[in-house]
Design a protein around this motif. Structure first.
Motif, mmCIF file in Angstrom:
data_model
loop_
_atom_site.group_PDB
_atom_site.id
_atom_site.type_symbol
_atom_site.label_atom_id
_atom_site.label_comp_id
_atom_site.label_asym_id
_atom_site.label_seq_id
_atom_site.Cartn_x
_atom_site.Cartn_y
_atom_site.Cartn_z
ATOM 1 N N LEU A 1 0.816 -1.218 0.000
ATOM 2 C CA LEU A 1 0.000 0.000 0.000
ATOM 3 C C LEU A 1 0.849 1.268 0.000
ATOM 4 C CD1 LEU A 1 -2.788 -1.004 2.561
ATOM 5 C CD2 LEU A 1 -2.971 -0.908 0.083
ATOM 6 N N ALA A 2 2.006 1.223 0.682
ATOM 7 C CA ALA A 2 2.849 2.409 0.788
ATOM 8 C C ALA A 2 3.953 2.445 -0.256
ATOM 9 C CB ALA A 2 3.468 2.476 2.190
ATOM 10 N N ASP A 3 4.030 1.403 -1.090
ATOM 11 C CA ASP A 3 5.064 1.303 -2.124
ATOM 12 C C ASP A 3 6.456 1.393 -1.506
ATOM 13 O OD1 ASP A 3 6.052 0.947 -4.664
ATOM 14 O OD2 ASP A 3 5.996 3.081 -5.169
ATOM 15 N N VAL A 4 6.677 0.551 -0.484
ATOM 16 C CA VAL A 4 7.941 0.517 0.251
ATOM 17 C C VAL A 4 8.531 -0.883 0.119
ATOM 18 C CG1 VAL A 4 9.016 0.726 2.531
ATOM 19 C CG2 VAL A 4 7.194 2.299 1.871
ATOM 20 N N SER A 5 9.857 -0.978 0.076
ATOM 21 C CA SER A 5 10.530 -2.269 -0.037
ATOM 22 C C SER A 5 10.202 -3.169 1.151
ATOM 23 C CB SER A 5 12.049 -2.061 -0.117
ATOM 24 O OG SER A 5 12.740 -3.273 0.093
ATOM 25 N N ILE A 6 9.645 -4.337 0.877
ATOM 26 C CA ILE A 6 9.294 -5.275 1.945
ATOM 27 C C ILE A 6 10.570 -5.843 2.590
ATOM 28 C CG2 ILE A 6 8.139 -7.464 2.471
ATOM 29 C CD1 ILE A 6 6.200 -6.791 0.154
ATOM 30 N N GLY A 7 11.600 -6.055 1.781
ATOM 31 C CA GLY A 7 12.862 -6.535 2.326
ATOM 32 C C GLY A 7 13.443 -5.569 3.343
ATOM 33 N N ARG A 8 13.411 -4.270 3.044
ATOM 34 C CA ARG A 8 13.920 -3.262 3.991
ATOM 35 C C ARG A 8 13.038 -3.187 5.228
ATOM 36 N NH1 ARG A 8 14.782 2.377 2.261
ATOM 37 N NH2 ARG A 8 16.270 2.342 3.992
ATOM 38 N N LEU A 9 11.726 -3.367 5.064
ATOM 39 C CA LEU A 9 10.832 -3.389 6.227
ATOM 40 C C LEU A 9 11.175 -4.553 7.143
ATOM 41 C CD1 LEU A 9 7.390 -2.560 4.558
ATOM 42 C CD2 LEU A 9 8.542 -1.182 6.287
ATOM 43 N N TYR A 10 11.443 -5.709 6.556
ATOM 44 C CA TYR A 10 11.811 -6.877 7.359
ATOM 45 C C TYR A 10 13.093 -6.610 8.142
ATOM 46 C CZ TYR A 10 8.295 -10.036 5.376
ATOM 47 O OH TYR A 10 7.128 -10.663 5.043
ATOM 48 N N LEU A 11 14.079 -6.020 7.482
ATOM 49 C CA LEU A 11 15.322 -5.691 8.176
ATOM 50 C C LEU A 11 15.070 -4.702 9.313
ATOM 51 C CD1 LEU A 11 17.779 -5.289 5.150
ATOM 52 C CD2 LEU A 11 18.001 -6.941 7.001
ATOM 53 N N ALA A 12 14.210 -3.728 9.055
ATOM 54 C CA ALA A 12 13.933 -2.696 10.055
ATOM 55 C C ALA A 12 13.216 -3.257 11.279
ATOM 56 C CB ALA A 12 13.093 -1.585 9.430
ATOM 57 N N GLY A 13 12.501 -4.362 11.121
ATOM 58 C CA GLY A 13 11.714 -4.902 12.226
ATOM 59 C C GLY A 13 12.476 -5.817 13.162
ATOM 60 N N ILE A 14 13.692 -6.245 12.781
ATOM 61 C CA ILE A 14 14.403 -7.251 13.576
ATOM 62 C C ILE A 14 14.798 -6.717 14.949
ATOM 63 C CG2 ILE A 14 16.522 -8.601 13.733
ATOM 64 C CD1 ILE A 14 16.386 -9.083 10.773
ATOM 65 N N ILE A 15 15.537 -5.600 14.988
ATOM 66 C CA ILE A 15 16.013 -5.063 16.274
ATOM 67 C C ILE A 15 14.851 -4.626 17.159
ATOM 68 C CG2 ILE A 15 17.364 -3.217 17.353
ATOM 69 C CD1 ILE A 15 19.301 -3.389 15.003
ATOM 70 N N PRO A 16 13.877 -3.847 16.652
ATOM 71 C CA PRO A 16 12.728 -3.502 17.500
ATOM 72 C C PRO A 16 11.968 -4.723 17.990
ATOM 73 C CG PRO A 16 12.814 -2.058 15.593
ATOM 74 C CD PRO A 16 13.827 -3.132 15.360
ATOM 75 N N GLY A 17 11.863 -5.770 17.145
ATOM 76 C CA GLY A 17 11.161 -6.984 17.566
ATOM 77 C C GLY A 17 11.847 -7.666 18.729
ATOM 78 N N ILE A 18 13.171 -7.774 18.654
ATOM 79 C CA ILE A 18 13.937 -8.385 19.750
ATOM 80 C C ILE A 18 13.834 -7.530 21.011
ATOM 81 C CG2 ILE A 18 16.256 -9.022 20.517
ATOM 82 C CD1 ILE A 18 16.887 -9.697 17.582
ATOM 83 N N LEU A 19 13.930 -6.208 20.846
ATOM 84 C CA LEU A 19 13.837 -5.308 22.001
ATOM 85 C C LEU A 19 12.468 -5.387 22.662
ATOM 86 C CD1 LEU A 19 15.684 -2.064 20.813
ATOM 87 C CD2 LEU A 19 16.390 -3.659 22.604
ATOM 88 N N LEU A 20 11.406 -5.461 21.847
ATOM 89 C CA LEU A 20 10.062 -5.518 22.414
ATOM 90 C C LEU A 20 9.849 -6.818 23.175
ATOM 91 C CD1 LEU A 20 7.340 -4.164 22.770
ATOM 92 C CD2 LEU A 20 6.598 -5.199 20.626
ATOM 93 N N ALA A 21 10.300 -7.938 22.615
ATOM 94 C CA ALA A 21 10.198 -9.212 23.333
ATOM 95 C C ALA A 21 10.953 -9.138 24.655
ATOM 96 C CB ALA A 21 10.748 -10.343 22.468
ATOM 97 N N SER A 22 12.100 -8.469 24.649
ATOM 98 C CA SER A 22 12.879 -8.299 25.883
ATOM 99 C C SER A 22 12.133 -7.423 26.889
ATOM 100 C CB SER A 22 14.246 -7.678 25.556
ATOM 101 O OG SER A 22 14.973 -8.482 24.650
#
Length: 430
Positions: A162-183
Motif C-alpha cells: 500500500l505504501a510502495d515501500v521495499s518489503i525486504g527493507r521493512l523486514y530488516l527494520a523490524g528485527i532489532i525492534p522486535g527483539i527489544l520488544l520481546a525483551s
C-alpha cells in the motif's frame, strides 16, 4: 467531505457491519455524491491490478507455514524446549510464552496465528502451575503481537504494497525492534513477578543440563525456517513471495521428518489457511476500492493539506498521529485500520521528512497496541476463545502491563530512529 467520510466510516462500523462491507458502502457513497467523473467503470481494473500484486501471494503461504507447524506438533515441541531453558527465571512459564511467541513469529508472520498456537499449548498448564490468570493470559495476547513486527510479517507485506515501500527493507527494520520488544515484555514479567512472587506460579524445579541439551533439537525446525525464509531475502536469493514458498516447502519437509505429515493434518492446515486468507483478501480488495475512490475525488489530498496546514513542528504532528492511532485502535479491527489509513497517512509522513520504512515499524507497534486494547483487541478475543471459560476482563486486565511496554518501545523508536533504520542502511551499503 473529510467529516462526512469519517462519520460514515465509524457510524457503519458501530452498527456492527463487516469491515469489507463498510469500506465498499463508503466508497460507493463517496463516488455517487462527490466524484466529478464516473469512477465505477474503472473499478474492476483497479481491483484486479491490486489484488494480483505478486507480493500478496506471500500472505497465504506464510499463514500455511505456521498452520503446518501447529498441526504437526512442531510448535508444541518448540514451546516445551524453550520452557526448559527459562523456567528458573521469576515468572517461569510466562517467559516461555514470550520466547515461543517470538520464535513462532519468525516463521508464521501472523499475530492471530501466534496467539492461537501458543495459547493452545500454554493454557492447559496455567492451572497446574498456579499462575495468576490475568497476567498469564495477557502474556499470550501480548506475545502474539510479535507476529506482525518480527519478520516475516504479513502486515508488513500489506503495508509495503500500500505504501510502495521495499518489503525486504521493512523486514530488516523490524528485527532489532522486535527483539527489544520481546525483551521488554520479559522484563515487565520479571519485575511484576519479583514484586509479587505469587503471580509467577508455584515454582517448578529447574531442568537439569541434560534435559536442557536434550531439548535443543526441538528448536532447530523454526530456526531452519527462519534462516530459509528471511535469510534468502537478505542474501538477495529470493523475493518475500518466493521466500514464503520456500518456507512452505520447508515446513512440509520438517513435518515429514517429524513423522506427523498426513492428509488429515494437511487438510486441517489448508482449511484454516483458507478461512484466514479469505478474510484478509476481502478486506484488501475493499480497501483498494475505497482508496481509489478517495484519490479520484481528491479526499486524500484534502487530508494531507489539512495536516500540513497545521502550524506545528513535524514531531508534534507525528505525536498527534500516534495519539489518533492509539484511540482508533480501541475501536477498529487492526487490518482494516491499517489498510484504510496507510494510503492517507504515509504521504503525510513523507512530507514531514520521515522515512516511510521507519514509520512502517512505528505503525506495526501501533497496530500491536490495537491488538491488545479493548474493546476490539483481536488477540484478546483469540486468547479468550482458546481459554474457553472465565471472564474476558481477565485477558484485558492482564494485557495492560504489556501495553505500557509497547508504548515504551514506541517512545524509543521515536527518540532513536536508528533502532529501525540502522540495519536496512548497513545491508544496503553491503
Amino acid at each position: 467531505m473529510i467529516l462526512i467520510t469519517t462519520v460514515l466510516l465509524f457510524g457503519l462500523l458501530a452498527l456492527g457491519l463487516p469491515v469489507a462491507a463498510v469500506l465498499v458502502i463508503v466508497a460507493l457513497i463517496l463516488d455517487h455524491f462527490f466524484s466529478f467523473f464516473p469512477v465505477l467503470p474503472a473499478v474492476s481494473e483497479v481491483i484486479w491490478g491490486g489484488s494480483t500484486n505478486f507480493s500478496l501471494i506471500a500472505v497465504p503461504l506464510f499463514i500455511l507455514t505456521g498452520e503446518i507447524l501447529l498441526v504437526s506438533g512442531i510448535a508444541a515441541a518448540m514451546f516445551n524446549a524453550i520452557d526448559k531453558w527459562v523456567r528458573f527465571i521469576p515468572g517461569g512459564l510466562l517467559h516461555t510464552i514470550i520466547g515461543s511467541s517470538a520464535l513462532f513469529a519468525a516463521t508464521s508472520g501472523s499475530s492471530v496465528a501466534s496467539a492461537a498456537t501458543i495459547g493452545t499449548v500454554a493454557i492447559p498448564q496455567m492451572r497446574e502451575g498456579g499462575y495468576n490468570p490475568p497476567l498469564f493470559l495477557g502474556s499470550i495476547a501480548a506475545g502474539g503481537t510479535l507476529g506482525i513486527l518480527i519478520p516475516p510479517s504479513i502486515n508488513m507485506i500489506i503495508y509495503g504494497v500500500l505504501a510502495d515501500v521495499s518489503i525486504g527493507r521493512l523486514y530488516l527494520a523490524g528485527i532489532i525492534p522486535g527483539i527489544l520488544l520481546a525483551s521488554l515484555f520479559s522484563l515487565m514479567i520479571f519485575l511484576l513477578c519479583s514484586l509479587r512472587p505469587g503471580m509467577g506460579g508455584i515454582g517448578i524445579a529447574p531442568s537439569t543440563w541434560q534435559e536442557k541439551f536434550r531439548s535443543l533439537p526441538a528448536l532447530v525446525p523454526p530456526l531452519i525456517l527462519f534462516t530459509l525464509m528471511v535469510g534468502s531475502i537478505y542474501l538477495g536469493i529470493a523475493t518475500p513471495t518466493e521466500a514464503a514458498a520456500l518456507g512452505f516447502v520447508g515446513a512440509l519437509v520438517l513435518a515429514a521428518a517429524n513423522r506427523s505429515l498426513s492428509w488429515q493434518t494437511l487438510m486441517r492446515a489448508f482449511e484454516r489457511t483458507m478461512k484466514t486468507t479469505s478474510m484478509v483478501a476481502l478486506i484488501v480488495v475493499s480497501a483498494l476500492l475505497i482508496n481509489f475512490v478517495m484519490v479520484s475525488i481528491g479526499l486524500s489530498a484534502q487530508f494531507q493539506s489539512a495536516i500540513t496546514a497545521i502550524n506545528a513542528s513535524p514531531l508534534v504532528i507525528l505525536l498527534a498521529i500516534v495519539g489518533i492511532y492509539l484511540v482508533l485502535g480501541c475501536f477498529m479491527e487492526t487490518l482494516s485500520l491499517m489498510i484504510a489509513t496507510t494510503p492517507i497517512v504515509v504521504p503525510i509522513i513523507i512530507s514531514l521528512g520521515y522515512d516511510p520504512v521507519w514509520f512502517g515499524v512505528l505503525f506495526m507497534l501501533l497496530i500491536e497496541t490495537a491488538l491488545i486494547t479493548p474493546p476490539i483487541g483481536m488477540n484478546l478475543f483469540i486468547v479468550q476463545s482458546v481459554r474457553g471459560d472465565g471472564e474476558f476482563r481477565d485477558v484485558a486486565l492482564g494485557a495492560a502491563p504489556f501495553v505500557i511496554a509497547i508504548l515504551a518501545m514506541i517512545g524509543l523508536i521515536i527518540a532513536f530512529p536508528s533502532l529501525a533504520t540502522w540495519l536496512p542502511t548497513i545491508m544496503r551499503g553491503a
